[in-house]
Design a protein around this motif. Structure first.
Motif, short mmCIF file in Angstrom:
data_model
loop_
_atom_site.label_atom_id
_atom_site.label_comp_id
_atom_site.label_asym_id
_atom_site.label_seq_id
_atom_site.Cartn_x
_atom_site.Cartn_y
_atom_site.Cartn_z
N HIS A 1 0.06 15.17 -7.24
CA HIS A 1 0.62 16.63 -7.07
C HIS A 1 1.95 16.93 -7.94
O HIS A 1 2.56 17.79 -7.39
N ARG A 2 2.36 16.02 -9.12
CA ARG A 2 3.59 16.26 -9.82
C ARG A 2 3.55 17.49 -10.40
O ARG A 2 4.67 18.06 -10.24
N ASN A 3 2.44 18.22 -10.50
CA ASN A 3 2.56 19.70 -11.33
C ASN A 3 3.09 20.56 -10.50
O ASN A 3 3.04 21.54 -11.13
N TYR A 4 2.73 20.28 -9.30
CA TYR A 4 3.35 21.29 -8.26
C TYR A 4 4.66 21.21 -7.69
O TYR A 4 5.30 22.20 -7.20
N MET A 5 5.34 20.19 -8.22
CA MET A 5 6.88 20.01 -8.04
C MET A 5 7.57 20.83 -8.86
O MET A 5 7.48 20.81 -10.11
N ASN A 6 8.77 21.16 -8.19
CA ASN A 6 9.82 21.42 -9.17
C ASN A 6 10.60 20.50 -9.63
O ASN A 6 10.41 19.18 -9.21
N ASN A 7 11.49 20.61 -10.70
CA ASN A 7 12.37 19.52 -11.29
C ASN A 7 12.98 18.61 -10.27
O ASN A 7 12.96 17.25 -10.10
N ASN A 8 13.73 19.21 -9.16
CA ASN A 8 14.49 18.49 -8.18
C ASN A 8 13.45 17.74 -7.17
O ASN A 8 13.74 16.76 -6.96
N GLU A 9 12.46 18.53 -6.78
CA GLU A 9 11.36 17.68 -6.11
C GLU A 9 10.90 16.27 -6.68
O GLU A 9 10.59 15.25 -6.08
N GLU A 10 10.51 16.63 -7.91
CA GLU A 10 10.16 15.76 -8.89
C GLU A 10 11.25 14.45 -8.84
O GLU A 10 10.66 13.16 -8.86
N GLU A 11 12.39 14.82 -9.19
CA GLU A 11 13.37 13.59 -9.10
C GLU A 11 13.60 12.93 -7.85
O GLU A 11 13.65 11.76 -7.78
N PHE A 12 13.52 13.78 -6.88
CA PHE A 12 13.47 13.12 -5.52
C PHE A 12 12.44 12.06 -5.27
O PHE A 12 12.44 11.10 -4.66
N TYR A 13 11.22 12.70 -5.49
CA TYR A 13 10.12 11.82 -5.46
C TYR A 13 10.16 10.53 -6.27
O TYR A 13 9.77 9.52 -5.80
N LYS A 14 10.62 10.63 -7.31
CA LYS A 14 10.92 9.37 -8.37
C LYS A 14 11.71 8.33 -7.38
O LYS A 14 11.62 7.13 -7.43
N LYS B 1 0.65 -0.96 0.01
CA LYS B 1 0.13 0.06 0.03
C LYS B 1 0.86 1.37 -0.13
O LYS B 1 0.51 2.40 -0.55
N LYS B 2 1.93 1.11 0.56
CA LYS B 2 3.05 2.35 0.71
C LYS B 2 3.30 2.77 -0.67
O LYS B 2 3.14 3.82 -1.08
N ILE B 3 3.63 1.79 -1.48
CA ILE B 3 4.05 2.19 -3.06
C ILE B 3 3.10 2.59 -3.59
O ILE B 3 3.20 3.76 -4.58
N ASN B 4 1.99 1.73 -3.64
CA ASN B 4 0.77 2.21 -4.59
C ASN B 4 0.47 3.88 -4.31
O ASN B 4 0.01 4.60 -4.93
N GLY B 5 0.09 4.04 -2.70
CA GLY B 5 -0.32 5.49 -2.48
C GLY B 5 0.80 6.47 -2.78
O GLY B 5 0.57 7.27 -2.98
N LEU B 6 2.29 6.23 -2.74
CA LEU B 6 3.55 7.08 -3.08
C LEU B 6 3.12 7.55 -4.53
O LEU B 6 3.06 8.76 -5.09
N LYS B 7 2.77 6.37 -5.34
CA LYS B 7 2.78 6.74 -6.90
C LYS B 7 1.36 7.47 -7.06
O LYS B 7 1.40 8.44 -7.74
N SER B 8 0.33 7.19 -6.47
CA SER B 8 -0.83 8.13 -6.68
C SER B 8 -0.69 9.31 -6.20
O SER B 8 -1.23 10.40 -6.79
N PHE B 9 0.00 9.58 -4.91
CA PHE B 9 0.33 10.88 -4.53
C PHE B 9 1.18 11.62 -5.62
O PHE B 9 0.75 12.92 -6.00
N PHE B 10 2.26 10.85 -6.05
CA PHE B 10 3.14 11.62 -7.04
C PHE B 10 2.47 11.98 -8.41
O PHE B 10 2.54 13.26 -8.71
N SER B 11 1.41 11.18 -8.69
CA SER B 11 0.53 11.54 -9.83
C SER B 11 -0.24 12.79 -9.67
O SER B 11 -0.68 13.72 -10.51
#
Length: 192
Positions: free
Chosen positions: A168-181, A156-166
């Protein structure tokens, strides 16, 4: 206490569903949460009421992490928490002290997320209401020494992180996006 409302779901509908129903039933001006395996310090509510300032979206506090062998504080110092801070780390924790109408304006916790539901709500609140304040005094005790299942050790941790990323991704800068990946990759490799 004759003002306590007890409600039980017929079957497990998840934490977010239950939290949202509890918020609906609450009649007070403020909301805070307490997970079933944790506890408040006796001064928590009084402390928040003394420190409350409407300029902050919400208040939160330091957390005592407790295990059979050790105890430590999760955070160091008082911190103003801004919207983008939370894409790096959850500086809030899992519970806040907030006006009920602010949670209601955002329709509460997202019941479609498998994990990161608290972080998702904190980010949405900060986006709408501005910065929050984490107080240094530890008023929440988080027990990690029990054998109950935890989201942090399940798929559930992984599924939730992927959904969360999807979400909120548009609000992240490039560094935040890479960190989240990288964060997602880490949990994919370490969560079995």
């Amino acid at each position: 206490y004759n003002n306590i409302i007890y409600r039980k779901n017929e079957f497990n509908k998840g934490a977010c569903y239950t939290r949202n129903r509890g918020i609906e039933l609450a009649s007070g001006e403020f909301i805070t949460g307490l997970d079933d395996d944790d506890e408040f310090e006796s001064n928590r509510i009084e402390y928040f009421l003394e420190k409350y300032d409407d300029k902050y979206a919400f208040l939160c506090s330091n957390i005592n992490i407790k295990d059979k062998l050790y105890e430590y504080k999760m955070f160091i110092g008082t911190k103003e928490i801004k919207f983008n801070d939370l894409f790096w780390y959850n500086y809030v924790g899992n519970q806040v002290f907030i006006k009920k109408d602010r949670i209601n304006a955002l329709k509460g916790f997202d019941e479609t997320l498998d994990s990161a539901q608290d972080l998702d709500l904190w980010i949405r609140i900060l986006k709408k209401y501005g910065k929050a304040l984490r107080l240094n005094e530890a008023t929440y005790n988080l027990y990690i020494d029990h054998d109950k299942p935890r989201i942090t050790t399940s798929s559930k941790k992984i599924n939730g992180l992927k959904s969360f990323f999807s979400k909120h991704r548009n609000y992240m800068n490039n560094n935040e996006e890479e960190f989240y990946k990288l964060k997602i990759k880490y949990w994919e490799n370490n969560c079995k």
